[in-house]
Design an enzyme around this catalytic site. Structure first.
Site, PDB file in Angstrom:
ATOM      1  N   SER A 114       0.827  -1.209   0.000  1.00 12.86           N
ATOM      2  CA  SER A 114       0.000   0.000   0.000  1.00 12.86           C
ATOM      3  C   SER A 114       0.857   1.254   0.000  1.00 12.86           C
ATOM      4  O   SER A 114       0.529   2.243  -0.648  1.00 12.86           O
ATOM      5  CB  SER A 114      -0.931  -0.009   1.216  1.00 12.86           C
ATOM      6  OG  SER A 114      -1.838  -1.092   1.143  1.00 12.86           O
ATOM      7  N   VAL A 115       1.961   1.234   0.737  1.00 13.48           N
ATOM      8  CA  VAL A 115       2.865   2.390   0.772  1.00 13.48           C
ATOM      9  C   VAL A 115       3.441   2.640  -0.620  1.00 13.48           C
ATOM     10  O   VAL A 115       3.465   3.776  -1.106  1.00 13.48           O
ATOM     11  CB  VAL A 115       3.994   2.159   1.793  1.00 13.48           C
ATOM     12  CG1 VAL A 115       5.101   3.187   1.603  1.00 13.48           C
ATOM     13  CG2 VAL A 115       3.440   2.235   3.212  1.00 13.48           C
TER      14      VAL A 115
END
Length: 208
Positions: free
Chosen positions: A8-9
């Site tokens: 997600s980052v």
């Protein structure tokens, strides 16, 4: 949950770079993927809009179940260099793998978290800018925000960055990026990311 956090980052950086290109008028979210990347024209992504790819509302045949080794995500991990190839099985590169995804249902109807969308988005951005994802991130965000350390992507066998989950950073530099987002793209007295791009991210989509 750790794979989801790391992925997600990395997606956040890819999506932010895309938002910057949209704000600059260089990337049209209403254009189809095939408009920018002809190689994806016959794939399931070909008639999806860039905006649908950014929002992960593409109708693509792809499963992402990390506890199931028959899930498509494991095939993608072999293609992007995160897992070793199967013995005796021809191994496609990451971009070659993306061209094999077929359409399943309609685009633009349902949000489904699919990492392949982010790697398609990165391919579109490489085609528009003529630069690697690493150079785009370095020039547009990493250096301007004053990162202390180098970051690095994992790459496939051809050196293509894994845009959906392969970015490695120090915690302090990642916090700088978080502060950059919190301050609507402004950091150290400089507007690094257009505020309109931050606002679009913050606005989100229809919760339904």
């Amino acid at each position: 949950h750790k794979p989801h956090i790391a992925m997600s980052v990395t997606k956040s950086f890819t999506g932010t770079l895309a938002g910057m290109l949209v704000a600059e008028g260089r990337l049209d979210p209403k254009a189809t993927v095939a408009t920018y990347v002809a190689e994806l024209g016959q794939s399931g992504f070909g008639d999806a809009t860039v905006g649908e790819v950014m929002d992960m509302t593409t109708g693509i045949q792809y499963s992402e179940v990390y506890t199931d080794e028959t899930s498509d995500v494991f095939e993608m991990r072999r293609a992007n260099g995160m897992a070793p190839p199967l013995p005796g099985v021809p191994q496609p590169s990451l971009l070659e793998y993306l061209t094999t995804r077929r359409k399943l249902g309609e685009h633009g109807r349902v949000f489904v978290y699919r990492t392949v969308n982010t790697d398609v988005l990165a391919w579109v951005m490489r085609r528009i800018t003529g630069k690697s994802l690493s150079d785009m991130l370095s020039e547009r965000i990493w250096q301007p925000m004053g990162a202390e350390e180098d970051a690095y992507y994992t790459v496939d066998r051809l050196g293509t960055e894994y845009a959906g989950g392969g970015l490695n950073t120090t915690v302090r530099d990642l916090a700088r990026f978080g502060e950059l987002m919190r301050c609507r793209g402004q950091f150290n007295g400089r507007q690094i990311i257009p505020a309109v791009a931050i606002d679009d991210i913050a606005r989100g989509a229809d919760p339904a």
